[in-house]
Design an enzyme around this catalytic site. Structure first.
Site, PDB file in Angstrom:
ATOM      1  N   HIS A   1      -3.268   7.824   5.654  1.00 38.30           N
ATOM      2  CA  HIS A   1      -3.463   6.510   5.032  1.00 38.30           C
ATOM      3  C   HIS A   1      -4.897   6.054   5.304  1.00 38.30           C
ATOM      4  O   HIS A   1      -5.557   5.541   4.408  1.00 38.30           O
ATOM      5  CB  HIS A   1      -2.447   5.509   5.577  1.00 38.30           C
ATOM      6  CG  HIS A   1      -2.416   4.223   4.824  1.00 38.30           C
ATOM      7  ND1 HIS A   1      -2.191   4.171   3.465  1.00 38.30           N
ATOM      8  CD2 HIS A   1      -2.589   2.939   5.231  1.00 38.30           C
ATOM      9  CE1 HIS A   1      -2.217   2.901   3.064  1.00 38.30           C
ATOM     10  NE2 HIS A   1      -2.463   2.145   4.114  1.00 38.30           N
TER      11      HIS A   1
ATOM     12  N   CYS B   1       0.805  -1.224   0.000  1.00 34.89           N
ATOM     13  CA  CYS B   1       0.000   0.000   0.000  1.00 34.89           C
ATOM     14  C   CYS B   1       0.839   1.276   0.000  1.00 34.89           C
ATOM     15  O   CYS B   1       0.309   2.362  -0.212  1.00 34.89           O
ATOM     16  CB  CYS B   1      -0.922   0.005   1.216  1.00 34.89           C
ATOM     17  SG  CYS B   1      -1.752  -1.567   1.479  1.00 34.89           S
TER      18      CYS B   1
ATOM     19  N   GLU C   1      -1.815   5.103  13.206  1.00 36.31           N
ATOM     20  CA  GLU C   1      -1.464   6.296  12.432  1.00 36.31           C
ATOM     21  C   GLU C   1      -1.702   7.566  13.246  1.00 36.31           C
ATOM     22  O   GLU C   1      -0.920   8.515  13.171  1.00 36.31           O
ATOM     23  CB  GLU C   1      -2.249   6.351  11.124  1.00 36.31           C
ATOM     24  CG  GLU C   1      -1.791   7.481  10.209  1.00 36.31           C
ATOM     25  CD  GLU C   1      -2.464   7.493   8.852  1.00 36.31           C
ATOM     26  OE1 GLU C   1      -2.013   8.269   7.985  1.00 36.31           O
ATOM     27  OE2 GLU C   1      -3.445   6.747   8.655  1.00 36.31           O
TER      28      GLU C   1
ATOM     29  N   LYS D   1      -9.664   7.919   1.116  1.00 35.37           N
ATOM     30  CA  LYS D   1     -10.135   6.543   0.912  1.00 35.37           C
ATOM     31  C   LYS D   1     -11.612   6.405   1.270  1.00 35.37           C
ATOM     32  O   LYS D   1     -12.268   5.471   0.815  1.00 35.37           O
ATOM     33  CB  LYS D   1      -9.317   5.558   1.746  1.00 35.37           C
ATOM     34  CG  LYS D   1      -7.911   5.300   1.226  1.00 35.37           C
ATOM     35  CD  LYS D   1      -7.210   4.239   2.065  1.00 35.37           C
ATOM     36  CE  LYS D   1      -5.796   3.995   1.582  1.00 35.37           C
ATOM     37  NZ  LYS D   1      -4.879   5.119   1.870  1.00 35.37           N
TER      38      LYS D   1
ATOM     39  N   HIS E   1      -9.631   1.719  -1.053  1.00 36.83           N
ATOM     40  CA  HIS E   1      -8.181   1.524  -0.970  1.00 36.83           C
ATOM     41  C   HIS E   1      -7.661   0.962  -2.295  1.00 36.83           C
ATOM     42  O   HIS E   1      -7.890  -0.195  -2.622  1.00 36.83           O
ATOM     43  CB  HIS E   1      -7.861   0.557   0.184  1.00 36.83           C
ATOM     44  CG  HIS E   1      -6.408   0.511   0.558  1.00 36.83           C
ATOM     45  ND1 HIS E   1      -5.404   0.893  -0.296  1.00 36.83           N
ATOM     46  CD2 HIS E   1      -5.794   0.114   1.704  1.00 36.83           C
ATOM     47  CE1 HIS E   1      -4.242   0.739   0.304  1.00 36.83           C
ATOM     48  NE2 HIS E   1      -4.452   0.276   1.518  1.00 36.83           N
TER      49      HIS E   1
ATOM     50  N   PHE F   1       1.419  -3.360   3.992  1.00 36.02           N
ATOM     51  CA  PHE F   1       1.760  -4.698   4.468  1.00 36.02           C
ATOM     52  C   PHE F   1       3.277  -4.892   4.348  1.00 36.02           C
ATOM     53  O   PHE F   1       3.917  -4.434   3.394  1.00 36.02           O
ATOM     54  CB  PHE F   1       1.060  -5.765   3.628  1.00 36.02           C
ATOM     55  CG  PHE F   1      -0.370  -6.041   4.019  1.00 36.02           C
ATOM     56  CD1 PHE F   1      -1.041  -5.254   4.916  1.00 36.02           C
ATOM     57  CD2 PHE F   1      -1.044  -7.131   3.460  1.00 36.02           C
ATOM     58  CE1 PHE F   1      -2.354  -5.515   5.272  1.00 36.02           C
ATOM     59  CE2 PHE F   1      -2.362  -7.412   3.801  1.00 36.02           C
ATOM     60  CZ  PHE F   1      -3.018  -6.602   4.711  1.00 36.02           C
TER      61      PHE F   1
END
Length: 415
Positions: free
Chosen positions: A304, A165, A315, A337, A342, A401
């Site tokens: 994010h 990502c 975050e 998002k 995403h 990830f």
């Protein structure tokens, strides 16, 4: 001597628009691009929503019918966005830039998954002799960048970033560094992804990462106490980065200046972010320090913000650690998002485009669907509607990830 780096072109394919103008208008209007999942009724998927690209035909976005047949859907998206961005920039290899001075830094999280699935079916049903000779050059993750380089005669440095990502943000950050330190004069950079398919959705769903919410408007609600997981999406975002003096010499339009890039790894878990937020905070602080951010400046953060419990809380901690509690509370934050879903390897690039637009319009995009804010996520996430604010600086965070953390900082261009 370090060079200044500016953005001179942008292109986007997304669930909320297949052009810069459409994306801009829908983002600030808070349009939800997430909808009922289309095309996979036979697979009994537990997931019923996605951020799919709508009304897209490759041949209407600059690809020939032959090129479309010989490339994967993720390449279609990446090439379409690159064509938009190059047309927008006015940069032409061999005319106003030498081919060896134009690079390509385009990444993807997964690559040609549609092609991979199709050819696995061919192998299973028809045998190895029927596998397409184009299988490999359609599937490999670097081929979007390779095809873009061929199309635009870009013979400079070419690098494919694959960082889940964080891919799009890392790609743009690495292109920025290459120009800043004199390795190339300009770069076509960003990310592309097309993995809204039953294999990817089934896998993410079985790992408990995706929401099972059936209402598209309540499916992706970052920082809301009722969030239940992220929403799969697809698309591409491409920017043209250029050394400032080169851009000025040819009279280029300048959108914003790239002024910082941070890149770290959690080294904690293969899917979960580090819950303390410390490694991510270092990436944010690196970008802000390079940007010479000063307390009291008006900052926009494109978070994010995946709408998962682990991401949104960690975050939030990372932002506070990077800036200090007081400055973190002054920042205007949102997760776009909430509108796009995403987009995996494309998401960071698209969100940097959103950040450019925020700076240009002095307008903070909204986090739509944020109705009941999680007490653990206690910063200003711009709920429901866009908000006017005179902005000085913007950053975009991407956390992937594998523990990949990336952050790019932008400022309004000043001569």
């Amino acid at each position: 001597m370090e060079k200044r780096v500016v953005i001179t072109g942008m292109g986007v394919i997304s669930p909320i628009g297949n052009s810069i103008n459409e994306f801009h208008d829908n983002m600030f209007a808070g349009v939800c691009g997430i909808d009922r999942l289309q095309g996979f009724d036979d697979y009994n998927l537990t997931v019923s929503v996605a951020g799919q690209v709508k009304n897209f035909k490759a041949t209407e976005h600059g690809l020939s019918a032959g090129d479309a047949r010989r490339s994967d859907l993720y390449c279609h998206y990446g090439m379409a966005a690159a064509i938009q961005a190059m047309n927008d920039s006015g940069l032409v290899s061999g005319e106003n830039i030498e081919p060896e001075n134009l690079g390509v830094y385009v990444g993807t999280g997964i690559g040609g998954m549609k092609t991979f699935m199709e050819q696995c079916r061919v192998l299973e049903n028809e045998g190895a002799g029927r596998i397409s000779p184009l299988f490999i050059p359609m599937m490999i993750p670097n081929i979007a960048g390779g095809n873009i380089a061929i199309r635009f005669k870009a013979q400079g440095p070419a690098l494919t970033t694959v960082a889940a990502c964080a891919t799009g943000t890392n790609a743009i950050g690495e292109a920025y560094r290459a120009i800043k330190h004199g390795y190339t004069q300009a770069a076509i950079t960003g990310g592309a992804e097309a993995v809204v398919n039953p294999l990817a959705i089934g896998a993410f769903a079985n790992s408990k990462a995706l929401t099972l919410e059936s209402d598209p408007k309540r499916a992706c609600i970052p920082f809301d106490v009722n969030r239940k997981g992220f929403v799969m999406a697809e698309g591409a975002g491409i920017m043209i980065l250029e050394e400032l003096e080169h851009a000025k010499a040819r009279g280029a339009k300048i959108y914003a200046e790239v002024v910082g890039y941070g890149n770290t790894c959690d080294a904690y878990h293969y899917t979960a972010p580090s819950p303390d937020g410390i490694p991510a905070s270092r990436a944010i602080k690196m970008a802000l320090d390079q940007a010479e951010y000063k307390a009291g400046e008006n900052l926009y953060i494109n978070a994010h913000g995946t709408s998962t419990h682990l991401n949104d809380t960690s975050e939030t901690k990372a932002i506070k650690l990077a800036m200090g509690e007081e400055e973190a509370r002054r920042a205007s934050i949102s997760s776009t998002k909430s509108m796009t879903g995403h987009m995996l390897g494309a998401t960071g690039a698209v969100e940097l485009i959103a950040s450019v637009m925020a700076l240009q319009d002095d307008m903070v995009p909204p986090t739509i669907g944020l109705v009941d804010q999680d007490p653990e996520c206690d910063l200003d996430y711009t709920p429901l509607k866009a908000r006017k604010r005179d902005l000085d600086i913007a950053i975009s965070n991407s956390l992937g990830f594998g523990g990949h953390n990336a952050c790019v900082a932008l400022r309004k261009y000043k001569a």
